[in-house]
Design a protein around this motif. Structure first.
Motif, PDB file in Angstrom:
ATOM      1  N   GLY A  17      81.323  10.206   3.231  1.00 29.67           N
ATOM      2  CA  GLY A  17      81.597  11.354   2.860  1.00 29.67           C
ATOM      3  C   GLY A  17      83.463  11.760   2.585  1.00 29.67           C
ATOM      4  N   ILE A  18      83.685  12.805   3.201  1.00 27.16           N
ATOM      5  CA  ILE A  18      85.075  13.266   3.239  1.00 27.16           C
ATOM      6  C   ILE A  18      85.815  12.059   3.656  1.00 27.16           C
ATOM      7  CG2 ILE A  18      86.705  14.883   4.001  1.00 27.16           C
ATOM      8  CD1 ILE A  18      84.413  17.080   3.627  1.00 27.16           C
ATOM      9  N   LEU A  38      81.615   5.526  13.721  1.00 24.12           N
ATOM     10  CA  LEU A  38      80.594   5.140  14.549  1.00 24.12           C
ATOM     11  C   LEU A  38      79.958   4.075  13.837  1.00 24.12           C
ATOM     12  CD1 LEU A  38      79.081   5.808  17.006  1.00 24.12           C
ATOM     13  CD2 LEU A  38      77.946   7.695  16.041  1.00 24.12           C
ATOM     14  N   ASP A  39      79.450   4.013  12.605  1.00 20.06           N
ATOM     15  CA  ASP A  39      78.783   3.035  11.732  1.00 20.06           C
ATOM     16  C   ASP A  39      79.599   2.020  11.385  1.00 20.06           C
ATOM     17  OD1 ASP A  39      77.214   1.590   9.735  1.00 20.06           O
ATOM     18  OD2 ASP A  39      76.230   3.766   8.873  1.00 20.06           O
ATOM     19  N   GLY A  89      82.784  14.314  12.295  1.00 13.53           N
ATOM     20  CA  GLY A  89      81.948  15.563  12.517  1.00 13.53           C
ATOM     21  C   GLY A  89      80.617  15.668  12.535  1.00 13.53           C
ATOM     22  N   VAL A 110      82.164  15.412  19.565  1.00 16.21           N
ATOM     23  CA  VAL A 110      82.322  14.731  18.462  1.00 16.21           C
ATOM     24  C   VAL A 110      83.390  15.423  17.525  1.00 16.21           C
ATOM     25  CG1 VAL A 110      81.199  13.658  16.268  1.00 16.21           C
ATOM     26  CG2 VAL A 110      79.913  13.416  18.280  1.00 16.21           C
ATOM     27  N   THR A 137      90.146  18.040  10.383  1.00 15.30           N
ATOM     28  CA  THR A 137      89.217  18.475   9.442  1.00 15.30           C
ATOM     29  C   THR A 137      88.382  19.720  10.091  1.00 15.30           C
ATOM     30  OG1 THR A 137      88.824  16.398   8.316  1.00 15.30           O
ATOM     31  CG2 THR A 137      87.142  18.248   7.925  1.00 15.30           C
ATOM     32  N   GLY A 138      88.637  20.865   9.722  1.00 11.29           N
ATOM     33  CA  GLY A 138      88.008  22.082  10.280  1.00 11.29           C
ATOM     34  C   GLY A 138      86.768  22.404   9.380  1.00 11.29           C
ATOM     35  N   SER A 139      86.568  23.701   8.957  1.00 11.55           N
ATOM     36  CA  SER A 139      85.610  24.036   8.061  1.00 11.55           C
ATOM     37  C   SER A 139      85.671  25.551   7.769  1.00 11.55           C
ATOM     38  CB  SER A 139      84.342  23.890   9.075  1.00 11.55           C
ATOM     39  OG  SER A 139      83.187  24.491   8.373  1.00 11.55           O
ATOM     40  N   LYS A 156      84.301  24.399  15.325  1.00 13.87           N
ATOM     41  CA  LYS A 156      85.311  24.267  14.204  1.00 13.87           C
ATOM     42  C   LYS A 156      86.247  25.198  14.556  1.00 13.87           C
ATOM     43  CE  LYS A 156      83.833  20.626  11.893  1.00 13.87           C
ATOM     44  NZ  LYS A 156      84.759  19.402  11.920  1.00 13.87           N
ATOM     45  N   PRO A 182      86.946  22.719   4.554  1.00 15.68           N
ATOM     46  CA  PRO A 182      86.436  22.493   3.566  1.00 15.68           C
ATOM     47  C   PRO A 182      85.255  23.440   3.532  1.00 15.68           C
ATOM     48  CG  PRO A 182      86.489  20.319   4.683  1.00 15.68           C
ATOM     49  CD  PRO A 182      87.064  21.573   5.738  1.00 15.68           C
ATOM     50  N   GLY A 183      84.888  23.785   2.209  1.00 22.60           N
ATOM     51  CA  GLY A 183      83.468  24.601   1.983  1.00 22.60           C
ATOM     52  C   GLY A 183      82.409  23.694   1.726  1.00 22.60           C
TER      53      GLY A 183
HETATM   54  P1  NAP Z   1      79.400  12.636   6.630  1.00 23.00           P
HETATM   55  O1  NAP Z   1      79.335  12.109   5.268  1.00 23.00           O
HETATM   56  O2  NAP Z   1      78.185  12.889   7.385  1.00 23.00           O
HETATM   57  O3  NAP Z   1      80.556  11.823   7.393  1.00 23.00           O
HETATM   58  C1  NAP Z   1      80.978  11.945   8.530  1.00 23.00           C
HETATM   59  C2  NAP Z   1      81.109  10.257   9.209  1.00 23.00           C
HETATM   60  O4  NAP Z   1      81.358  10.723  10.705  1.00 23.00           O
HETATM   61  C3  NAP Z   1      79.789   9.614   9.131  1.00 23.00           C
HETATM   62  O5  NAP Z   1      80.064   8.390   8.537  1.00 23.00           O
HETATM   63  C4  NAP Z   1      79.534   9.508  10.650  1.00 23.00           C
HETATM   64  O6  NAP Z   1      78.652   8.327  10.930  1.00 23.00           O
HETATM   65  C5  NAP Z   1      80.774   9.680  11.330  1.00 23.00           C
HETATM   66  N1  NAP Z   1      80.523   9.890  12.701  1.00 23.00           N
HETATM   67  C6  NAP Z   1      79.663  11.041  13.136  1.00 23.00           C
HETATM   68  N2  NAP Z   1      79.661  10.880  14.655  1.00 23.00           N
HETATM   69  C7  NAP Z   1      80.787  10.128  14.948  1.00 23.00           C
HETATM   70  C8  NAP Z   1      81.250   9.710  16.186  1.00 23.00           C
HETATM   71  N3  NAP Z   1      80.894   9.922  17.218  1.00 23.00           N
HETATM   72  N4  NAP Z   1      82.238   8.790  15.822  1.00 23.00           N
HETATM   73  C9  NAP Z   1      82.816   8.235  14.936  1.00 23.00           C
HETATM   74  N5  NAP Z   1      82.128   8.658  13.844  1.00 23.00           N
HETATM   75  C10 NAP Z   1      81.367   9.394  13.615  1.00 23.00           C
HETATM   76  O7  NAP Z   1      80.049  14.162   6.564  1.00 23.00           O
HETATM   77  P2  NAP Z   1      81.242  14.980   5.867  1.00 23.00           P
HETATM   78  O8  NAP Z   1      80.679  15.953   5.100  1.00 23.00           O
HETATM   79  O9  NAP Z   1      82.203  13.745   5.188  1.00 23.00           O
HETATM   80  O10 NAP Z   1      82.054  15.552   7.155  1.00 23.00           O
HETATM   81  C11 NAP Z   1      83.519  15.111   7.425  1.00 23.00           C
HETATM   82  C12 NAP Z   1      84.027  16.337   8.196  1.00 23.00           C
HETATM   83  O11 NAP Z   1      84.128  17.571   7.206  1.00 23.00           O
HETATM   84  C13 NAP Z   1      83.324  16.844   9.318  1.00 23.00           C
HETATM   85  O12 NAP Z   1      84.241  17.037  10.399  1.00 23.00           O
HETATM   86  C14 NAP Z   1      82.515  17.851   9.059  1.00 23.00           C
HETATM   87  O13 NAP Z   1      82.360  18.957   9.977  1.00 23.00           O
HETATM   88  C15 NAP Z   1      83.704  18.723   7.746  1.00 23.00           C
HETATM   89  N6  NAP Z   1      82.946  19.502   6.802  1.00 23.00           N
HETATM   90  C16 NAP Z   1      82.052  18.851   5.965  1.00 23.00           C
HETATM   91  C17 NAP Z   1      81.482  19.980   5.005  1.00 23.00           C
HETATM   92  C18 NAP Z   1      80.528  19.458   4.118  1.00 23.00           C
HETATM   93  O14 NAP Z   1      79.908  20.581   3.535  1.00 23.00           O
HETATM   94  N7  NAP Z   1      80.109  18.256   4.028  1.00 23.00           N
HETATM   95  C19 NAP Z   1      81.926  21.309   5.006  1.00 23.00           C
HETATM   96  C20 NAP Z   1      82.950  21.733   6.106  1.00 23.00           C
HETATM   97  C21 NAP Z   1      83.562  20.758   6.811  1.00 23.00           C
HETATM   98  P3  NAP Z   1      77.257   8.363  10.967  1.00 23.00           P
HETATM   99  O15 NAP Z   1      76.911   8.442   9.297  1.00 23.00           O
HETATM  100  O16 NAP Z   1      76.729   7.115  11.549  1.00 23.00           O
HETATM  101  O17 NAP Z   1      76.669   9.470  11.900  1.00 23.00           O
END
Ligand code: NAP
Length: 250
Positions: A17-18, A38-39, A89, A110, A137-139, A156, A182-183
């Motif tokens: 993702g991000i 983590l992965d 996150g 986390v 990274t908040g939200s 967040k 991010p939204g």
């Molecule tokens: P994502 O695609 O799920 O990526 C998150 C990554 O963090 C995954 O690779 C995950 O690994 C890893 N992770 C989870 N738990 C962990 C841990 N304990 N230690 C190390 N790595 C860990 O999500 P994303 O949307 O890119 O999110 C990135 C950030 O943006 C987060 O902080 C999220 O809250 C924020 N955000 C996202 C959105 C949205 O709409 N996507 C909106 C606002 C804010 P696994 O796959 O193995 O769990």
């Protein structure tokens, strides 16, 4: 010369993702990047895709020993550190009455404890480099509330105000601390939210796109803002909370 030429960076949650988009963009802009996730397989795949500028470090950011190892390994490999992106996150979609204590503790560990665990080890390296940049990274749900996401909103909101507190404490060492909010963004997390709520992804994504810019974010949209805050172009920007959400919280 690229914006991040020679910078030595850690990006957490960079296996997906991000975080992945951020690690890739920062490397394109000249940074060396530690891909922390983590992965372990995902981290390795992202680092291999980037090439010699990147290393992978399997890390659970909720665990102190893992964070200590991640920072020490990256700093030793790169000969120091300039940038930390606290991005990993998770989300649990539930109300305060529904959430289990285990899920509450996991989300807090986390999403917010990790910022402390990583930053406290990275800051001495940033200071030794004469300064540096931390981007959290908040939200959008760190600056306004949202339904059925009580632990996520709490965590967040804490990231947003911890950003400000850290900017105050570490500004005298020329360490800037900022937060992107991010939204809804097209990553596996968004699909996971639809799954947790029992909603069809198509309808869920359409609802999420109901904002002034009429679309959800792409990982690269958020990565661009993070890379800007990481770089010297943002040299006087600290304590900022930047929504990157198509005016979703405007
Ligand atoms: P994502 O695609 O799920 O990526 C998150 C990554 O963090 C995954 O690779 C995950 O690994 C890893 N992770 C989870 N738990 C962990 C841990 N304990 N230690 C190390 N790595 C860990 O999500 P994303 O949307 O890119 O999110 C990135 C950030 O943006 C987060 O902080 C999220 O809250 C924020 N955000 C996202 C959105 C949205 O709409 N996507 C909106 C606002 C804010 P696994 O796959 O193995 O769990």
């Amino acid at each position: 010369m690229s914006e991040l030429d020679g910078k030595r960076a850690i990006v957490t949650g960079a296996g997906s993702g991000i975080g992945r988009a951020t690690a890739e963009l920062m490397a394109e802009q000249g940074a060396r990047v530690a891909v922390v996730d983590l992965d372990a397989d995902a981290a390795r795949e992202v680092a291999e895709g980037i090439g010699a500028q990147a290393i992978a470090i399997a890390t659970d950011v909720s665990k102190a020993a893992d964070c200590d190892n991640a920072v020490a390994t990256a700093a030793a490999e790169f000969g120091g550190l300039d940038v930390l992106v606290n991005n990993a996150g998770i989300i649990r979609r539930s109300t305060v009455c529904e959430i289990t204590e285990e899920d509450w503790d996991l989300v807090m560990a986390v999403n917010i404890k990790s910022v402390m665990l990583m930053s406290r080890r990275a800051i001495p390296h940033l200071k030794a480099a004469g300064g540096g940049s931390i981007v959290n990274t908040g939200s959008g749900w760190g600056i306004q509330g949202g339904g059925q996401a009580v632990s996520y909103c709490a965590s967040k909101g804490a990231v947003v105000n911890m950003t400000r507190a850290m900017a105050i404490d570490h500004g005298p060492d020329n360490i800037r601390v900022n937060c992107v909010c991010p939204g809804d963004t097209a990553t596996p997390m968004l699909a996971e939210e639809a799954r947790q709520l029992g909603e069809a992804p198509g309808a869920f994504y359409a609802d999420a796109a109901d904002r002034p810019l009429r679309r959800i974010g792409q990982p690269r949209d958020i990565a661009s803002a993070i890379a800007y805050l990481a770089g010297d172009g943002a040299a006087f920007v600290s304590g900022a909370v930047l929504p990157v959400d198509g005016a979703g919280t405007a």
